[in-house]
Design a protein around this motif. Sequence first.
Motif, short mmCIF file in Angstrom:
data_model
loop_
_atom_site.label_atom_id
_atom_site.label_comp_id
_atom_site.label_asym_id
_atom_site.label_seq_id
_atom_site.Cartn_x
_atom_site.Cartn_y
_atom_site.Cartn_z
N TYR A 251 -5.18 -7.58 -23.75
CA TYR A 251 -4.68 -7.46 -22.38
C TYR A 251 -5.74 -6.82 -21.48
N ASN A 252 -5.56 -7.02 -20.19
CA ASN A 252 -6.40 -6.41 -19.15
C ASN A 252 -5.55 -5.38 -18.42
N ASN A 253 -5.95 -4.14 -18.45
CA ASN A 253 -5.14 -3.11 -17.80
C ASN A 253 -5.81 -2.50 -16.58
N ASN A 254 -6.76 -3.22 -15.98
CA ASN A 254 -7.33 -2.76 -14.72
C ASN A 254 -6.26 -2.83 -13.62
N TYR A 255 -6.41 -2.02 -12.59
CA TYR A 255 -5.44 -2.00 -11.51
C TYR A 255 -5.44 -3.34 -10.75
N SER A 256 -4.26 -3.84 -10.52
CA SER A 256 -4.07 -5.05 -9.71
C SER A 256 -2.74 -4.91 -8.98
N VAL A 257 -2.79 -4.87 -7.64
CA VAL A 257 -1.59 -4.66 -6.83
C VAL A 257 -1.41 -5.85 -5.89
N TRP A 258 -0.25 -6.46 -5.99
CA TRP A 258 0.13 -7.55 -5.07
C TRP A 258 1.26 -7.05 -4.18
N ARG A 259 1.08 -7.21 -2.88
CA ARG A 259 2.11 -6.82 -1.91
C ARG A 259 2.51 -8.04 -1.09
N TYR A 260 3.81 -8.15 -0.89
CA TYR A 260 4.36 -9.23 -0.07
C TYR A 260 5.28 -8.60 0.98
N ALA A 261 5.09 -8.98 2.23
CA ALA A 261 5.93 -8.44 3.31
C ALA A 261 6.37 -9.59 4.21
N PHE A 262 7.67 -9.60 4.54
CA PHE A 262 8.23 -10.65 5.38
C PHE A 262 9.03 -10.00 6.52
N GLN A 263 8.82 -10.51 7.72
CA GLN A 263 9.56 -10.04 8.88
C GLN A 263 10.16 -11.25 9.59
N ASN A 264 11.48 -11.22 9.80
CA ASN A 264 12.16 -12.31 10.48
C ASN A 264 13.07 -11.72 11.56
N ASN A 265 12.77 -12.01 12.82
CA ASN A 265 13.54 -11.52 13.96
C ASN A 265 14.09 -12.71 14.75
N VAL A 266 15.38 -12.70 14.97
CA VAL A 266 16.04 -13.77 15.74
C VAL A 266 16.93 -13.13 16.79
N ASN B 9 -6.08 9.95 -2.31
CA ASN B 9 -6.21 9.13 -3.51
C ASN B 9 -6.74 7.77 -3.11
N GLY B 10 -7.59 7.20 -3.96
CA GLY B 10 -8.09 5.86 -3.73
C GLY B 10 -7.51 4.83 -4.68
N GLN B 11 -6.52 5.24 -5.48
CA GLN B 11 -5.92 4.31 -6.44
C GLN B 11 -5.17 3.21 -5.71
N PRO B 12 -5.39 1.95 -6.05
CA PRO B 12 -4.65 0.86 -5.41
C PRO B 12 -3.15 1.06 -5.54
N GLY B 13 -2.45 0.89 -4.44
CA GLY B 13 -1.01 1.09 -4.44
C GLY B 13 -0.60 2.52 -4.18
N ALA B 14 -1.56 3.46 -4.25
CA ALA B 14 -1.25 4.88 -4.02
C ALA B 14 -2.28 5.50 -3.09
N ASP B 15 -2.90 4.68 -2.24
CA ASP B 15 -3.98 5.15 -1.39
C ASP B 15 -3.53 5.45 0.04
N GLN B 16 -2.21 5.59 0.25
CA GLN B 16 -1.74 5.91 1.59
C GLN B 16 -2.10 7.35 1.95
N ALA B 17 -2.15 7.63 3.24
CA ALA B 17 -2.51 8.97 3.71
C ALA B 17 -1.25 9.80 3.94
N ASP B 18 -1.35 11.09 3.66
CA ASP B 18 -0.33 12.04 4.09
C ASP B 18 -0.61 12.39 5.55
N PHE B 19 0.42 12.44 6.37
CA PHE B 19 0.18 12.71 7.79
C PHE B 19 1.26 13.64 8.34
N TRP B 20 0.85 14.43 9.33
CA TRP B 20 1.73 15.37 10.00
C TRP B 20 1.48 15.30 11.50
#
Length: 597
Positions: free
Chosen positions: A368-383, A170-181
């Motif tokens: 309204y605008n219903n085009n795909y728009s995906v915002w991702r936020y990721a935080f990593q904190n190691n102490v 799939n190429g849909q934003p937010g759902a474009d991850q690959a299946d893997f084995w």
Amino acid sequence: MKCIKIDNMLRTARLIMLAVLSGGIFAVPCGIYAQSAPRTVSGTVTDAATGEPLIGATVQVKGVTIGTTTDLNGMFSINLPANRKTLLFSYVGYEAQEIAVGRENYLNVALKQDANALDEVVVVGYGQQKKGMLVSSVQSIAPAELRMPSSSLSTGFAGRLAGVIAVQRNGQPGADQADFWIRGISTFGSATKPLIILDGVAIDANELNGLAPEIIESFSVLKDATATALYGSRGANGVMIVTTKNGKNLDKPVINFRFETALSTPTSRPETVDAVTYMQMYNESVLTRGTGQIPYTQAKIDGTRAGSNKYIYPDVDWYDEMFKNLAVNENFNFNIRGGSSRVDYFMSATVRHEEGMLKNLSRDYFSYNNNYSVWRYAFQNNVNVNLTKSTKVSLKINTQLRDTHGPVKSSENIFGMIMNGNPADMPITFPDDPTVNHIRWGGKAMVKNPVAEMVTGYKDEFQSVLNANLSLDQNFDFITEGLSASALISFKNYSYTQTSRSAGYNSYEISGTHTGDDGLEDYDLEIRGNEQSTTLATSSSTDGDRKIYIQGMINYNRSFGRHDVSAMVVYNQEETALGNPGSLFSSLPKRKQGLAG
């Protein structure tokens, strides 16, 4: 004829001239004779310690891109250009050799094992091992090799990890991850995916795809039963082990940031015909195959070709009407690494934005605008805190947020409607009628209007995942050298919220045609079915779960001269509770325990 070495080219010319004038036998300079033509050099490559042939060793001519590999008997054959005299020999885990080729045409090359490579540490199940001690199938990959302009880490697996099959569906934003084995599927039912471990705790594929390559310290794939045995049945389909970066004892913190912009475009698209060609081909199939369908009239074909009335004779390229050919995506990462001998830290923040390739058609009809728009936020904190010389406490927090906006229908559904439709059935809309307060969409029995299906509504999704790991490592060298223990407790919380706002739409179909007052062909419309409400209706749903994981481990690892001895016992326990159970049975927590050694 004999060969002598001559360093001066002028002296070479004089000797040749004297030999010619005297009519005697003359000496040929070695350089000229040796470089007169290319030649073939062959030989064998073996292990210096055992004498066994090395299969697949690389043989390359220095300075050019000519190379080969050894066969099943460790033999090779390579063409050496006239102006090259050096061959390079290399093999994984062995020291490379550089050999100057003289007049000989056959070489016996013995490579020595690289002690430094064998001492490299590889992350395996519940710990680490030296490469020289591995007897199982484990592959490591440098995180930099997974750095590519993609929103999902799994799309970089294909071609980079031996034994890993990756398929992006799939190429849909937010759902474009690959299946893997990993080496195929080894179990029945739905549990066919590999086990994924992040910093000692199991995660799912969505969380893996949310990781930024900048935060990964090591990435290992455990492939065979020997490597995955410690994980029991959970590791039946292979295991991926990911560890994140830690801080370092530095005088000054190291700060890195990266910003990239990527342009996405379809690699290919199905070519579609115009309405006239479609109707002619349709009629041919109906008449030659006796399908019983009603063919298009010649008057409709001629009217479409003439373009006399786009409502009576539509010619709609649905793909071009709804899709654009370019989307812009942005990715930003900022991380900082530092610390002292007592406390070290690593912190990272990643922001990604993806746009879809749908045109903003909803703006043409609604507010309204219903085009795909995906915002991702990721935080990593190691102490990491060194309480004493033998005691260390670590806290690792990984947080991922995803905010998705788009149409109610999936991109797969929208694309399917386009492929099932045809250009001659209906126009997108008919002109507005002041007597009705809704849009008059084109329609036909058993056929959906793709544009109307796409623009009448939008959907918002929000997901959040929090993983917090607290671990304690204790060294017991004061009891006996090589003895250590560790404890880990992890808390994970996942939540999901979806809000959909959608409405019905009214489709119209031409019931007949007549000649208008202006002498031109006109049409009569009738609504298909009952009038639908066009007011947006709201529906929502929530989901989530939380997990608590506990692990305790005792390790013994010691070297006695050239011998290494290691032993390990680990106990783990996991509890999962649903955040929105829905019933008494599903509200009960699930628990599992494990003991491995």
